[in-house]
Design an enzyme around this catalytic site. Structure first.
Site, PDB file in Angstrom:
ATOM      1  N   ASP A 708       0.866  -1.168   0.000  1.00 35.87           N
ATOM      2  CA  ASP A 708       0.000   0.000   0.000  1.00 35.87           C
ATOM      3  C   ASP A 708       0.911   1.229   0.000  1.00 35.87           C
ATOM      4  O   ASP A 708       2.110   1.149   0.275  1.00 35.87           O
ATOM      5  CB  ASP A 708      -0.925  -0.017   1.221  1.00 35.87           C
ATOM      6  CG  ASP A 708      -2.224   0.738   0.970  1.00 35.87           C
ATOM      7  OD1 ASP A 708      -2.250   1.620   0.089  1.00 35.87           O
ATOM      8  OD2 ASP A 708      -3.213   0.454   1.662  1.00 35.87           O
ATOM      9  N   TRP A 709       0.344   2.381  -0.270  1.00 30.37           N
ATOM     10  CA  TRP A 709       1.145   3.581  -0.532  1.00 30.37           C
ATOM     11  C   TRP A 709       1.861   4.062   0.738  1.00 30.37           C
ATOM     12  O   TRP A 709       1.233   4.387   1.734  1.00 30.37           O
ATOM     13  CB  TRP A 709       0.249   4.662  -1.122  1.00 30.37           C
ATOM     14  CG  TRP A 709       0.232   4.632  -2.631  1.00 30.37           C
ATOM     15  CD1 TRP A 709       0.453   5.687  -3.458  1.00 30.37           C
ATOM     16  CD2 TRP A 709       0.034   3.510  -3.507  1.00 30.37           C
ATOM     17  NE1 TRP A 709       0.402   5.294  -4.782  1.00 30.37           N
ATOM     18  CE2 TRP A 709       0.142   3.957  -4.840  1.00 30.37           C
ATOM     19  CE3 TRP A 709      -0.212   2.160  -3.279  1.00 30.37           C
ATOM     20  CZ2 TRP A 709       0.023   3.116  -5.941  1.00 30.37           C
ATOM     21  CZ3 TRP A 709      -0.346   1.309  -4.368  1.00 30.37           C
ATOM     22  CH2 TRP A 709      -0.231   1.779  -5.670  1.00 30.37           C
TER      23      TRP A 709
END
Length: 922
Positions: A708-709
């Site tokens: 995920d970012w």
């Protein structure tokens, strides 16, 4: 060149169909619905003018030209009259009390202030109307959970007063819940409306779907994907949700209906799978038999419309297993299907071929003598068929004389911390009661396992002139191709570049694969991925189609419709040069307060996996991919970056991993995103057992895995470090999302350092390069790079005044200061200026907006600056006598690529320029 066509009218029609099929009618007394022809209806609730098309955050930030709300659609219906005087009263109040959007990420309030209504107003409306519709609305969102507060999970006092006054003055009252997830339903007891329907968040044309059901053009056919309990405290995860450091999943496999149907039937207001129709159906079993040689149950069900209206029905198949030594839920969903639309008197036959492993249990303790195996325990098995978990008939019975071992696996991802988990036992009266047992803890070292499974290095040859096109054409092997790259090249493969990389479509989430000049020269494409799942988030301001949210799509129980809708989304992605959608979201509805439930489908893993697979199939049919997320145990937004989900192997295997497993084994899933948080003490991005042992070695996954970012990574016992790419590479989480520049180590990752000191092997980097290249070689980005582009023509799409081509967005290099002229187009109402900046010095910047107005001094002329899709600053000008005025604000640029959109709300403003001035580093 391959040419395809996306008919926007078909897109809207299909989304409208989904919006209608996913609505769930809970109550319909006194034949309140459908509305009768010629009926006049009064619509209450200020959110009639602000329909929630989706929740907030990355899963809902889709720029649309227009949202069709419920009252908009009702106004277009010829057979129903809307009380316009009341509607005008709401519109006038709304103008004086604008909605609060919040500034910044995750700042939009869960609900908006409701208009107080007086008894006089309600009585007047009742005198002019036949019925009342009351709209209760809630958003939902990333990075925050719902709360047990008024205006969130609970109704506000003003909302309660509105419901009470409407009930007292109208003979017929309908409540519509335009919400992202479940809310408190106690108003059904205190107010007792005639009808109540969850209409969820239906995307940009969702209002049409609601109106179609309200007026009877479509009979409701949605079914609950979650159990609705009387009290939120009755949910089994209630005491183990919302922790800042960790949550013990003490309910184990007894999530949602698995708990309620086993232990607490009396706590259920509406059961799983429930939903009313305007017509009646008879469900009968034509044939049911066991094929023990193939290990499947064959069932044929005949569904007949015995009512007086058109309609569809959902057939649900449940398995009932013996309690045995492990303990089981009383029933488990093992299959489902939806009929075609049936006219009264007609029938449809649905055939099921159900593998018996859907009734298997995972033994993580060895209680059956088969530790770390899926087993069918000895005893009686019954298969039930019906239209909800509470409304079924027995259709097949069989007995196993002894326990059958179906699949032997390894211990993987077991918990380290001691905790007790729920288990059923039967008392002397035959009642199922709860006891607790210690969850089995880890006995195998994941890091030792990795050491035993290291790949072999491909000898480095240097550049031989081999391209990825040569690999695709069979002129060279993938190993020969990868052998050309040195360590610096290999390090680029693990770096996703973004957000808003200039290598791909402006305003999207990330570029990966071809992120350096040398990789691109070797015909490795820059692959574009973009936020989803309910449509594309284009932070450039480019308009896209907003689809119904995940929960609504799940409640449709319609796999074919999900596939059809997402095939259209795939064409839209192709038209915008987007190869990978960051979705579907597949996390389990463990608790009703999870803020991101709106993106996900259900409390049930089989339904989750089936609907996700259907959507992935649609995307694949159009030549693009979806990234299933968040892998795994992402069931809370509060402290999502740091919270540890402590889960038994059994609960992981049967609940929290099962949907992902179904999607992967379907063959349609080729991209996976791990989570922000921890599972059993380890950040998922660094978990070898999760990303390699289970995902790749057990399930046979051959695609790519991304973080995920800006996720954290750690080794067990170590503090999290977002730059510890070495641990991520060891785990075979292929790519870090995301880095400011994929071609160089601007973020300070430890890849080269770890190669030099032996923490990772070159072979592990080469393995990741192979994973990434195998994926990239099968994308539309690759086809464009080698001169075989896929072109999509969009037809029947309404033109908008602020339309622009995504290809026209160019990044402007910013050293420290930049002045941008805004006079190339008039700053009239609803104008958008798209500004894409390639910032050399991240930090705090002053934003100076210069403009003038000849309107009176008290005029208010607002402009909103959006940064990467969410509002960060408001600039409100007044009349200036035609003189230039400068308004200054602050903005923070954390990375290199930054897409901004300046939105002009009203006419009368003449904008001249905008200046960005560097102030200081972070």
């Amino acid at each position: 060149m391959e040419d395809r066509v996306l008919d926007w009218a078909v897109y809207e029609k299909t989304a409208r169909e989904m919006a209608a099929e996913g609505l769930v009618l809970l109550k319909n007394d006194n034949k309140a619905l459908p509305l009768k022809q010629g009926e006049t209806v009064s619509v209450f609730g200020r959110m009639q003018n602000h329909y929630y098309k989706s929740g907030t955050g990355s899963g809902g930030m889709v720029n649309v030209a227009k949202v069709v709300g419920i009252i908009d659609a009702l106004n277009e219906c010829k057979d129903v009259n809307v009380n316009q005087k009341l509607a005008e009263t709401y519109a006038a109040w709304d103008k004086e009390h604008p909605v609060e959007l919040g500034l910044g990420w995750g700042q939009e309030p869960w609900s908006q202030a409701e208009m107080p209504v007086t008894e006089e107003l309600v009585q007047e409306a009742a005198g002019e109307s036949d019925s009342a519709i009351v709209i209760i609305a809630r958003t939902a969102g990333e990075d925050k959970d719902n709360t047990l507060e008024k205006g969130a999970f609970m109704l506000t006092d003003i909302e309660t007063d509105m419901l009470r006054l409407v009930r007292e003055n109208f003979q017929k009252m309908i409540v519509l819940l335009n919400v992202g997830g479940l809310i408190d339903m106690s108003f059904l007891d205190t107010i007792s409306p005639d009808a109540c329907m969850y209409v969820w968040q239906g995307g940009m044309v969702g209002g049409y779907g609601v109106a179609d059901v309200l007026v009877g053009d479509v009979s409701p056919s949605g079914k609950l994907t979650d159990t609705i309990a009387y009290d939120i405290k009755d949910y089994p995860a209630y005491d183990n949700f919302g922790g800042e450091e960790r949550n013990f999943y003490a309910e184990d496999i007894y999530v949602g209906y698995r708990y309620f149907e086993t232990f607490a039937k009396d706590k259920v207001r509406y059961p799983f799978g429930y939903g009313l129709s305007y017509t009646d159906f008879k469900i009968g079993v034509k044939h049911a038999s066991m094929d023990f040689e193939k290990g499947v149950a064959n069932i044929c069900v005949k569904v007949t419309n015995t009512g007086k209206r058109l309609g569809k029905e959902v057939v649900q198949v449940y398995g009932e297993m013996p309690q045995g030594r492990l303990g089981k839920p009383s029933r488990v969903l093992i299959d489902f299907a939806k009929t075609k639309e049936l006219v009264p008197g007609l029938s449809d036959e649905l055939k099921f071929e159900i593998p018996l492993d859907r009734m298997a249990s995972f033994d993580d303790s060895g209680a059956t003598g088969h530790r770390n195996c899926y087993v069918l325990e000895a005893g009686d098995y019954t298969i039930h068929v019906g239209n909800s978990i509470r409304n079924t008939t027995e259709c097949l019975f069989f007995e196993l004389a002894e326990t059958v071992e179906l699949q032997k696996l390894q211990e993987a991802l077991a918990p380290y911390e001691k905790f007790d988990r729920m288990k059923p036992f039967c008392d002397e009266n035959g009642r199922m009661l709860i006891e607790y047992e210690e969850a089995p803890l880890v006995t195998v070292d994941m890091y030792d396992r990795r050491e035993q499974e290291l790949p072999e290095e491909i000898p480095v040859t240097g550049d031989k002139g081999i391209t990825l096109l040569d690999v695709r054409e069979g002129k060279a092997s993938m190993d020969e191709f990868i052998a050309q790259f040195d360590d610096e090249d290999l390090a680029c493969f693990v770096r996703g570049e973004g957000m808003g990389s200039s290598l791909v479509t402006a305003g999207t989430a990330s570029a990966f694969a071809g992120v350096s000049p040398n990789l691109i020269a070797h015909k490795i494409p820059s692959v574009c991925c973009d936020d989803g799942p309910s449509g594309m988030r284009l932070d450039s301001g480019m308009k896209a189609f907003s689809l119904p949210n995940g929960t609504l799509c799940g409640c449709s129980f319609n796999k074919e419709l999900n596939t059809r809708l997402y095939a259209l989304l795939g064409l839209e992605m192709t038209a915008n040069k987007v190869e990978v959608l960051l979705g579907p979201g597949m996390n389990i509805h463990r608790h009703p307060l999870n803020g991101r439930n709106f993106e996900y489908f259900s409390e049930d893993p089989y339904l989750t996996g089936s609907i996700a697979t259907a959507q992935l199939e649609g995307l694949k049919s159009s030549g693009v991919s979806g990234t299933i997320k968040h892998f795994c145990g992402n069931n809370q937004e509060y402290h999502r970056h740091t919270t540890d989900s402590v889960i038994s192997q059994r609960a992981l295997r049967e609940i929290y991993l099962k949907g992902f497993e179904i999607a992967v084994k379907s063959g349609y899933a080729d991209s996976v995103m791990t989570t922000y948080g921890l599972v059993n003490g380890l950040y998922t991005a660094g978990s070898y057992d999760l990303n390699t042992t289970i995902l790749r070695n057990e399930w046979g996954f051959t695609g790519v895995v991304m973080t995920d970012w800006w996720a954290s990574i750690n080794r067990r016992g170590m503090e999290p470090d977002a730059n510890d790419f070495a641990t991520m590479i060891q785990a075979q989480n292929d790519m870090y999302m995301c880095c400011p520049d994929g071609s160089k180590n601007m973020g300070g990752d430890n890849v080269i350092e770890a190669l030099q000191d032996g923490r990772i092997l070159r072979a592990e980097l080469q393995r990741i390069a192979k994973n990434v290249c195998n994926f990239a070689m099968n994308t539309n980005a690759f086809k464009r790079l080698v001169g075989e582009p896929v072109e999509v023509e969009i037809i029947n799409r309404p033109k908008q005044a602020d339309d622009f081509s995504i290809d026209d967005v160019e990044y402007i290099n910013v050293d420290r200061d930049i002045l941008i002229d805004l006079t190339e187009k008039a700053s009239t109402a609803d104008t958008n200026y798209v500004i894409a900046l390639d910032v050399e010095h991240p930090g705090e910047y002053e934003v100076s907006l210069r403009g003038s107005s000849t309107l009176e001094k008290l005029a208010q002329l607002p402009c909103t600056l959006f940064f990467n899709g969410f509002p960060v600053s408001n600039f409100t000008f007044n009349g200036t006598d035609g003189k230039d005025v400068v308004i200054r604000k602050e903005v923070k640029f954390y990375g290199r690529f930054n897409v901004l959109r300046l939105y002009v709300k009203s006419n009368g403003l003449d904008l001249k320029d905008i200046k960005f001035s560097f102030e200081k580093e972070f």
